[in-house]
Design an enzyme around this catalytic site. Sequence first.
Site, PDB file in Angstrom:
ATOM      1  NE  ARG A 232      21.781   1.999   7.876  1.00  0.00           N
ATOM      2  CZ  ARG A 232      20.632   2.320   7.293  1.00  0.00           C
ATOM      3  NH1 ARG A 232      20.628   2.857   6.104  1.00  0.00           N
ATOM      4  NH2 ARG A 232      19.488   2.120   7.890  1.00  0.00           N
TER       5      ARG A 232
ATOM      6  CE  LYS B  48      18.448  -2.807   8.722  1.00  0.00           C
ATOM      7  NZ  LYS B  48      17.818  -1.501   8.907  1.00  0.00           N
TER       8      LYS B  48
HETATM    9  C1  UD1 Z   1      10.595  -0.496   6.951  1.00  0.00           C
HETATM   10  C2  UD1 Z   1      11.929  -1.183   6.899  1.00  0.00           C
HETATM   11  C3  UD1 Z   1      12.532  -1.060   5.500  1.00  0.00           C
HETATM   12  C4  UD1 Z   1      11.546  -1.555   4.447  1.00  0.00           C
HETATM   13  C5  UD1 Z   1      10.181  -0.892   4.603  1.00  0.00           C
HETATM   14  C6  UD1 Z   1       9.127  -1.466   3.686  1.00  0.00           C
HETATM   15  C7  UD1 Z   1      12.795  -0.860   9.153  1.00  0.00           C
HETATM   16  C8  UD1 Z   1      13.838  -0.251   9.995  1.00  0.00           C
HETATM   17  N1  UD1 Z   1      12.843  -0.555   7.844  1.00  0.00           N
HETATM   18  O1  UD1 Z   1      10.811   0.892   6.681  1.00  0.00           O
HETATM   19  O2  UD1 Z   1      13.735  -1.845   5.461  1.00  0.00           O
HETATM   20  O3  UD1 Z   1      12.048  -1.270   3.158  1.00  0.00           O
HETATM   21  O4  UD1 Z   1       9.718  -1.059   5.969  1.00  0.00           O
HETATM   22  O5  UD1 Z   1       8.999  -2.832   3.886  1.00  0.00           O
HETATM   23  O6  UD1 Z   1      11.966  -1.620   9.616  1.00  0.00           O
HETATM   24  N2  UD1 Z   1       5.277   6.464   4.433  1.00  0.00           N
HETATM   25  C9  UD1 Z   1       4.596   7.662   4.450  1.00  0.00           C
HETATM   26  N3  UD1 Z   1       4.320   8.245   5.663  1.00  0.00           N
HETATM   27  C10 UD1 Z   1       4.701   7.681   6.844  1.00  0.00           C
HETATM   28  C11 UD1 Z   1       5.389   6.446   6.812  1.00  0.00           C
HETATM   29  C12 UD1 Z   1       5.661   5.852   5.593  1.00  0.00           C
HETATM   30  O7  UD1 Z   1       4.242   8.205   3.409  1.00  0.00           O
HETATM   31  O8  UD1 Z   1       4.438   8.259   7.907  1.00  0.00           O
HETATM   32  C13 UD1 Z   1       5.562   5.807   3.137  1.00  0.00           C
HETATM   33  C14 UD1 Z   1       7.061   5.611   2.858  1.00  0.00           C
HETATM   34  O9  UD1 Z   1       7.627   6.768   2.317  1.00  0.00           O
HETATM   35  C15 UD1 Z   1       7.021   4.439   1.897  1.00  0.00           C
HETATM   36  C16 UD1 Z   1       5.830   3.611   2.398  1.00  0.00           C
HETATM   37  O10 UD1 Z   1       5.057   4.480   3.199  1.00  0.00           O
HETATM   38  O11 UD1 Z   1       6.783   4.875   0.587  1.00  0.00           O
HETATM   39  C17 UD1 Z   1       6.184   2.394   3.222  1.00  0.00           C
HETATM   40  O12 UD1 Z   1       7.098   2.756   4.235  1.00  0.00           O
HETATM   41  P1  UD1 Z   1       7.179   2.015   5.634  1.00  0.00           P
HETATM   42  O13 UD1 Z   1       6.472   0.703   5.556  1.00  0.00           O
HETATM   43  O14 UD1 Z   1       6.765   2.976   6.698  1.00  0.00           O
HETATM   44  O15 UD1 Z   1       8.733   1.751   5.743  1.00  0.00           O
HETATM   45  P2  UD1 Z   1       9.671   1.950   7.000  1.00  0.00           P
HETATM   46  O16 UD1 Z   1       8.966   1.535   8.232  1.00  0.00           O
HETATM   47  O17 UD1 Z   1      10.303   3.287   6.951  1.00  0.00           O
END
Ligand code: UD1
Length: 427
Positions: free
Chosen positions: A402, A22
Amino acid sequence: MDRIAITGGEPLCGQIAISGAKNSAIKLMAASLLTDAPLRLTNMPRLADTRLMGALLRRLGAEIEEREGPDGSETVLTTREIVSAFAPYDLVRQMRASFNVLGPLLARSGHAKVSLPGGCEIGARPVDLHLEALRALGAQIDLHEGYIYAQAPRGLKGGRVEFPFSSVGATEHAMLAAVLADGVTELVGAAREPEIIDLAQCLGAMGARIEGAGTSHIVITGVGSLSGADYAVAPDRIEAGTYAMAVAMAGGEVRLTRARAEDIAALLDKMEQAGVEVERLNDGLIVRRNGARLRAVDVETSPYPGFPTDLQAQFMALMSLAEGESVVRETVFENRFMHVPELRRMGADITTTGREARVRGVERLEGAPVMATDLRASVGLVIAGLAARGETVVDRVYHLDRGFERLEDKLSACGAKVRRLTNGGGV
Ligand code: UD1
């Protein structure tokens, strides 16, 4: 609202084919905005999230055809032109990953208006790193009334992006924007998840020049245009890990075809320490547990190649029946223990302090009505139900839909007693 009813106590035996990932599929779909030629994605999972991404892409100008081909489900996406560079709140708030259309829209049409995703169940999840990356590529970004207004009238320019910590979404977003930028982009501190490699390979098949995907230093040399491509979505490591734990929980022996053991090495190591038998094959793996009670093992989630946060709820369910006490630490998201009160309703002995949960294994779980709170938490409750005595009914199953394709069919085919109760259906 659908619910899922599980009557526990049946071991799982047989074979489960792992679907396309996904988390890869939705980003690959977004990549189709970068070209006017068709992008044919095979091994596509059919899920609520891929449907939602499809609905958004159609609004932006994509034509999407879904069919059953020789390689399973496939989706062909063709965006001859961007007809609208506007992603509205009601679509983006339903799925955070849809925010990732911002970069491709900017790259292709020089401007975009995309809603901020808003909060979600598992934490604040801001998008500051996404926006910093786009700014480093020369985008001008303003925020008004919940919307990001982004502009790059003379196109994006290659730049250096330094991520202060690992973000899967922000790394992917930067890649999607940089492939058509003028010049070289360096991503330092990039996320290393297998989904990043999948996206890089798909973009590469479209003609992008990307080096270092899968390491923390990615170098992208912008090209003038991208072509269409045929690309097979990688197998879903979270689905594979979840079914591996389902077998460990319920007992039995299941072959998970297409699963890539190397993508979930951190989980499989922990499962083996707990006493589960795992056989790694070229095209999949076999998971076996006969009889003996599992041992308690501690885990701490962290970015890849660490233990995935998306498998934490399921592992906690597993540990709730292990012998001894285990400590589960969540370091990726700040609010990802919403499954704990639900597991407690089933008899689990778990206490939490901040980001740490102490799980004291019990001899037996008991079926109970429970509520799904987010995608991965809800599947943790399903696998707990497989081992519990009596019936567990999981409410708010839309969370599961989902991200898990035909979950009840796949589990039932291995002997589990799992059925969906559709709206109005009694238990
Ligand atoms: C993706 C996955 C999700 C998984 C996560 C971590 C998808 C659709 N979802 O989510 O299933 O749990 O990776 O492996 O691919 N953060 C910030 N600022 C930002 C971006 C992220 O502070 O601009 C923080 C987030 O709040 C979190 C951490 O960074 O605490 C990691 O998040 P991230 O790796 O970005 O997760 P997603 O890409 O949202």
